[in-house]
Design a protein around this motif. Structure first.
Motif, PDB file in Angstrom:
ATOM      1  N   UNK A   1       0.783  -1.085   0.011  1.00 45.91           N
ATOM      2  CA  UNK A   1      -0.096   0.141   0.000  1.00 45.91           C
ATOM      3  C   UNK A   1       0.955   1.251  -0.004  1.00 45.91           C
ATOM      4  N   UNK A   2       1.905   1.252   0.645  1.00 46.06           N
ATOM      5  CA  UNK A   2       2.811   2.340   0.840  1.00 46.06           C
ATOM      6  C   UNK A   2       3.325   2.707  -0.640  1.00 46.06           C
ATOM      7  N   UNK A   3       3.367   1.849  -1.533  1.00 44.62           N
ATOM      8  CA  UNK A   3       3.834   2.296  -2.859  1.00 44.62           C
ATOM      9  C   UNK A   3       3.102   3.517  -3.636  1.00 44.62           C
ATOM     10  N   UNK A   4       1.786   3.255  -3.652  1.00 43.36           N
ATOM     11  CA  UNK A   4       0.917   4.196  -4.227  1.00 43.36           C
ATOM     12  C   UNK A   4       0.892   5.398  -3.426  1.00 43.36           C
ATOM     13  N   UNK A   5       0.924   5.228  -2.288  1.00 45.55           N
ATOM     14  CA  UNK A   5       0.999   6.639  -1.137  1.00 45.55           C
ATOM     15  C   UNK A   5       2.146   7.430  -1.268  1.00 45.55           C
TER      16      UNK A   5
ATOM     17  N   UNK B   1       6.574   0.991  -9.719  1.00 47.76           N
ATOM     18  CA  UNK B   1       5.907   0.801  -8.285  1.00 47.76           C
ATOM     19  C   UNK B   1       4.392   0.565  -8.884  1.00 47.76           C
ATOM     20  N   UNK B   2       3.917   1.197  -9.866  1.00 52.09           N
ATOM     21  CA  UNK B   2       2.462   0.745 -10.205  1.00 52.09           C
ATOM     22  C   UNK B   2       2.481  -0.681 -10.896  1.00 52.09           C
ATOM     23  N   UNK B   3       3.370  -1.049 -11.645  1.00 55.08           N
ATOM     24  CA  UNK B   3       3.231  -2.556 -11.925  1.00 55.08           C
ATOM     25  C   UNK B   3       3.129  -3.593 -10.924  1.00 55.08           C
ATOM     26  N   UNK B   4       4.322  -3.125  -9.884  1.00 57.87           N
ATOM     27  CA  UNK B   4       4.506  -4.113  -8.499  1.00 57.87           C
ATOM     28  C   UNK B   4       3.061  -4.045  -7.776  1.00 57.87           C
TER      29      UNK B   4
ATOM     30  N   UNK C   1       8.379  11.099 -14.250  1.00 59.76           N
ATOM     31  CA  UNK C   1       6.992  10.541 -14.338  1.00 59.76           C
ATOM     32  C   UNK C   1       7.409   8.922 -14.664  1.00 59.76           C
ATOM     33  N   UNK C   2       8.367   8.808 -15.254  1.00 60.24           N
ATOM     34  CA  UNK C   2       8.644   7.149 -15.693  1.00 60.24           C
ATOM     35  C   UNK C   2       8.949   6.392 -14.354  1.00 60.24           C
TER      36      UNK C   2
ATOM     37  N   UNK D   1       3.808   7.453  -4.263  1.00 64.90           N
ATOM     38  CA  UNK D   1       3.745   8.365  -5.453  1.00 64.90           C
ATOM     39  C   UNK D   1       2.906   9.248  -5.331  1.00 64.90           C
ATOM     40  N   UNK D   2       1.556   9.091  -4.745  1.00 69.68           N
ATOM     41  CA  UNK D   2       0.818  10.571  -4.817  1.00 69.68           C
ATOM     42  C   UNK D   2       1.214  11.595  -3.949  1.00 69.68           C
TER      43      UNK D   2
END
Length: 504
Positions: free
Chosen positions: A19-23, A178-181, A172-173, A25-26
């Motif tokens: 969960x911390x991955x998307x957090x 992180x999105x894929x994982x 951005x890349x 990123x945002x």
């Protein structure tokens, strides 16, 4: 499919890591462009107001839709919304990395903001399902908050590191792995979460809030870039009228999108402003500071990132240790310290000059970074504690939203102030410093005048933000007596404890 239940503790902590991955990123994408703007300006030649939109359309999209998406997750499922939002975030990141024009970059940043609005409330809800024990859940939410703070802080540093080796689109890349994982692991480690309610959202409120915010900011930016024009004034007036209609509608709804009645509690109001104002100051100074370090002092992107690193480290560490300190000194002392530390740090920007000033910039970000870190750690819990138990979810939602709105408002309002000052005191050859320095045949005297004008804008922004923080610190000192009560043991999941109902 779920992981085996023989070791639920391990599954929960692995789920938290996912969960911390998307957090991260945002939060990072709210600040990762601060050091990239000189390169973006050179590559895409955006106008002054387009440059500001590239930076803050993301934050406005997140802040305007955060509560709405929190409630939509009740109806359609938090994990499902989290998966869709993460995939859209990745698509927006890919488009932004290769955007050939400022307009397309703004559009893809808006898409990333809309997707980001789905991630935070859904991530908190899924996290709370993983940790059913109250003590473990509090620890996990603390880690969540620290990761969010760290994302804001390390965004410019990460951007600077990438820009020293790659082109501006690389900022951005880095989101894509992180999105894929996350998309690969989330279905295995996380479970679907619904509140059991209908999760209905007042669509008119969502439209009014988003439209009013964007119209108001659009008008302010045009006033800063072009002066007092009829179109800018009309746009600003339309935005203010729309926001007024939004507030009136919220006061009529039984379950509003934003419950403005909560602001009658003085401590709650102070907590929300403490969520907004520090982010506004931090984002404006980080954005202007990135341009100052590179375009005025002539540092490379990597060198600018290293200059920003001490403040980022201090902010992150402070956010982690503050909850332990607050248990001893109390929330009142923490709120007061937040504002006076930020004010003191921002005043250290006054000695910076167009020939030197990196040391003063480091000192300013380190001192103010302590205050920023405290604000990240105490705002949501303070707001929840100040609200009635039955409105705790609404209070937490407003507190979380204030962070994102503050991040965008800082660039929109304080950034526009710096633009006005540059236009008035500079050589008036171009709307921004990077554009001015790239003009063919620019004389040394004109370049020096432009750098001095921009430095003056940075100093004035620091002074204004310091004054606002000092005033709020003094108001808190006089208004909040004793030690505010501890937060109620409720979930800080945006929108889960309320179900907004649409009314005619």
């Amino acid at each position: 499919m779920n992981a085996p239940s023989a070791n639920p503790g391990l599954r929960a902590w692995l789920g938290l890591l996912v969960i911390l991955g998307p957090v991260l990123l945002v939060a990072m994408d709210g600040s990762v462009l601060f050091l990239a703007m000189p390169q973006i300006s050179a590559a895409l030649s955006p106008t002054a107001d387009q440059s500001l939109w590239i930076l803050d359309v993301y934050g406005f999209a997140v802040g305007s839709l955060l509560i709405a998406f929190g409630n939509l997750g009740d109806r359609y499922g938090r994990l499902k919304l989290l998966m869709i939002g993460t995939a859209a975030f990745g698509a927006g990141s890919l488009g932004a990395a290769f955007a050939p024009t400022p307009e397309l970059l703004i559009a893809f940043r808006a898409l990333m903001g809309i997707a980001g609005a789905t991630l935070l409330p859904s991530a908190l809800a899924v996290l709370s399902e993983l940790f059913t024990d109250r003590r473990q859940r509090a620890r996990a939410i603390g880690i969540f908050a620290a990761a969010f703070a760290a994302g804001f802080a390390i965004g410019p540093v990460t951007g600077g590191q990438l820009l020293s080796h790659f082109w501006w689109g690389s900022v951005f890349l880095i989101n894509l792995p992180v999105v894929a994982l996350f998309l690969a692991l989330a279905p295995v480690l996380l479970r679907e979460v619904r509140s059991g309610g209908t999760g209905r959202v007042d669509a008119r409120s969502v439209v009014l809030s988003a439209a009013g915010t964007l119209l108001s900011v659009y008008g302010i930016k045009h006033l800063a870039a072009a002066g007092l024009t009829a179109s800018a004034l009309l746009t600003l007036a339309a935005g203010v009228a729309t926001l007024t209609a939004f507030v009136r509608r919220q006061l009529r709804l039984d379950q509003p999108l934003i419950d403005f009645r909560l602001f009658r509690d003085r401590l709650f109001a102070i907590a929300v402003i403490t969520g907004l104002l520090p982010l506004a100051a931090w984002s404006a100074v980080a954005y202007l500071g990135g341009i100052y370090l590179q375009s005025v002092l002539g540092l490379s992107a990597l060198q600018a990132a290293l200059v920003a690193l001490p403040g980022a480290v201090v902010l992150t560490v402070t956010a982690v240790v503050t909850p332990m300190a607050v248990a001893r000194i109390g929330t009142r002392a923490a709120l007061i310290a937040t504002h006076f530390l930020i004010a003191g740090g921002l005043l250290l920007l006054l000695p910076v000059g167009s020939g030197s000033g990196a040391g003063w910039y480091v000192a300013a970000t380190v001192v103010s970074g302590v205050g920023y870190g405290i604000s990240f750690a105490v705002v949501a819990d303070t707001a929840v504690a100040a609200a009635p138990p039955e409105r705790a979810g609404a209070a937490g939602a407003i507190a979380e939203t204030s962070n994102e709105i503050g991040n965008a408002l800082g660039i929109a309002l304080l950034g526009s102030l710096a633009t006005v000052l540059f236009r008035v005191t500079g050589p008036d050859l171009a709307a921004t410093l990077p554009e001015t320095l790239e003009l063919p045949g620019l004389t040394g005297a004109a370049a020096a005048e432009a750098k001095s004008a921009f430095t003056t804008g940075l100093q004035v922004v620091g002074l204004v933000a310091a004054g606002l923080h000092a005033a709020l610190g003094a108001f808190t000192l006089r208004s909040v007596r004793g030690r505010p009560r501890s937060p109620q043991p409720v979930d800080r999941r945006v929108g889960l404890s309320q179900e907004p109902q649409a009314v005619p």
